[in-house]
Design an enzyme around this catalytic site. Structure first.
Site, PDB file in Angstrom:
ATOM      1  CG  HIS A 193     -10.121  -6.491  15.366  1.00 13.13           C
ATOM      2  ND1 HIS A 193      -9.634  -5.703  15.217  1.00 13.13           N
ATOM      3  CD2 HIS A 193     -10.812  -7.064  14.602  1.00 13.13           C
ATOM      4  CE1 HIS A 193      -9.804  -5.899  13.421  1.00 13.13           C
ATOM      5  NE2 HIS A 193     -10.389  -6.825  13.212  1.00 13.13           N
TER       6      HIS A 193
ATOM      7  CG  HIS B 279      -1.336   1.528   1.638  1.00 13.03           C
ATOM      8  ND1 HIS B 279      -0.855   2.382   2.556  1.00 13.03           N
ATOM      9  CD2 HIS B 279      -2.653   2.032   1.196  1.00 13.03           C
ATOM     10  CE1 HIS B 279      -1.322   2.643   2.808  1.00 13.03           C
ATOM     11  NE2 HIS B 279      -2.188   3.159   1.887  1.00 13.03           N
TER      12      HIS B 279
ATOM     13  CG  ASN C 192      -2.794   7.975   0.407  1.00 12.20           C
ATOM     14  OD1 ASN C 192      -2.220   9.157   1.547  1.00 12.20           O
ATOM     15  ND2 ASN C 192      -3.909   8.056   0.175  1.00 12.20           N
TER      16      ASN C 192
END
Length: 308
Positions: free
Chosen positions: A183, A111, A113
């Site tokens: 989580h 990824h 950006n």
């Protein structure tokens, strides 16, 4: 930020999208589909963009690289967490975002950006617009290789070196903290670099730093792709890749500020969700076999670790 400066950022980002997709298409042998879009009058966001996507390639199952340039009347909550004085301010944002999902499980997902955001406080005039940059890149392997991790992090470090020796350790730690699935209590991958709300070097040098990060992406990632793309694999490796892709989906939908910003501000959903893998799976209480390469990923790579 002047119109000339905005135009310079836009020109760089469009060129970046072209360079990256051309290089990836050469590696894969497939072609990117180009989808130019324009927001309709009356929508919450105005602006335009170009989404380029390659699907079902030889090397990449999905490779998406999107450029967007939008204007809105009110900054969404995801963009004002650290700048409460800008809540509800009109804004302009542009950036390039990409996610590449490889076919071979030995090739990591990546990824990257880079973006710019300018906002004008409600009580101020246009000349008092606040402008900042953000960006970074991170690597998500399914099978860990030390040499790949070292290469990726060293390239990131070299890109930031001209802008101060503090930048890589700061942005590396920021990346580790950001790409963390709370989580699951897991890192998403081996990290990389991440920065946001950045303007401390002044407009010109902050933009130059963003450019350096963007320009280092292909040297950071493509050597790893070439090294791993022909490595043999079977059903076991493929199943584990799909299982780990599920974590990617969870992070992007639950925790990612960029995804939340796009959806909250009325962005183009199809382009925002191009980061999703084409296939993913979930397995109840999956446990990696002791001593396996899969267990090694958890123990040696999905941890916060100094690679360089």
């Amino acid at each position: 930020m002047s119109m000339t400066e905005l135009s310079g950022v836009r020109t760089f980002l469009l060129g970046l999208q072209e360079r990256v997709t051309a290089a990836v298409a050469e590696v894969d042998g497939g072609d990117f589909i180009t989808d130019a879009w324009q927001k309709e009058p009356g929508e919450p966001l105005q602006g335009n963009g170009i989404t380029k996507i390659l699907e079902n390639g030889e090397v990449f199952e999905r490779a998406g690289c999107g450029f967007s340039h939008v204007q809105g009347s009110r900054l969404p909550p995801s963009a004002t967490q650290h700048r409460p004085e800008l809540a509800g301010a009109p804004f302009e944002a542009m950036g390039v975002s990409l996610v590449f999902h490889p076919r071979n499980p030995y090739v990591p997902t990546v990824h990257m950006n880079v973006r710019m955001l300018a906002a004008t406080p409600v009580s101020a005039g246009p000349a008092e617009a606040v402008c900042w940059f953000g960006g970074g890149m991170d690597l998500t392997p399914y099978y860990g290789f030390d040499e790949d991790a070292v290469h990726f992090h060293q390239t990131c470090k070299d890109a930031l070196a001209p802008f101060g020796g503090d930048k890589y350790p700061r942005f590396k730690q920021w990346c580790d903290e950001y790409f963390y699935l709370k989580h699951r209590q897991e890192q998403r991958g081996i990290g990389g670099i991440f920065f946001d709300d950045f303007q401390e070097l002044g407009l010109e040098q902050s933009f130059a730093m963003m450019q350096s990060v963007a320009d280092s992406f292909l040297p950071a990632y493509l050597p790893i792709v070439r090294r791993r793309q022909s490595q043999p694999y079977g059903a076991r490796e493929r199943d584990f890749q799909l299982y780990r892709r599920g974590r990617y989906v969870e992070f992007n939908l639950v925790w990612d500020r960029g995804t939340h910003f796009g959806l909250q501000s009325g962005g183009r959903t199809e382009s925002i969700l191009m980061s999703m893998p084409p296939l993913a799976s979930w397995s109840y209480q999956h446990r990696a076999e002791a001593g396996s390469p899969e267990e090694r990923l958890y123990k040696e790579f999905l941890i916060r670790r100094d690679w360089v």
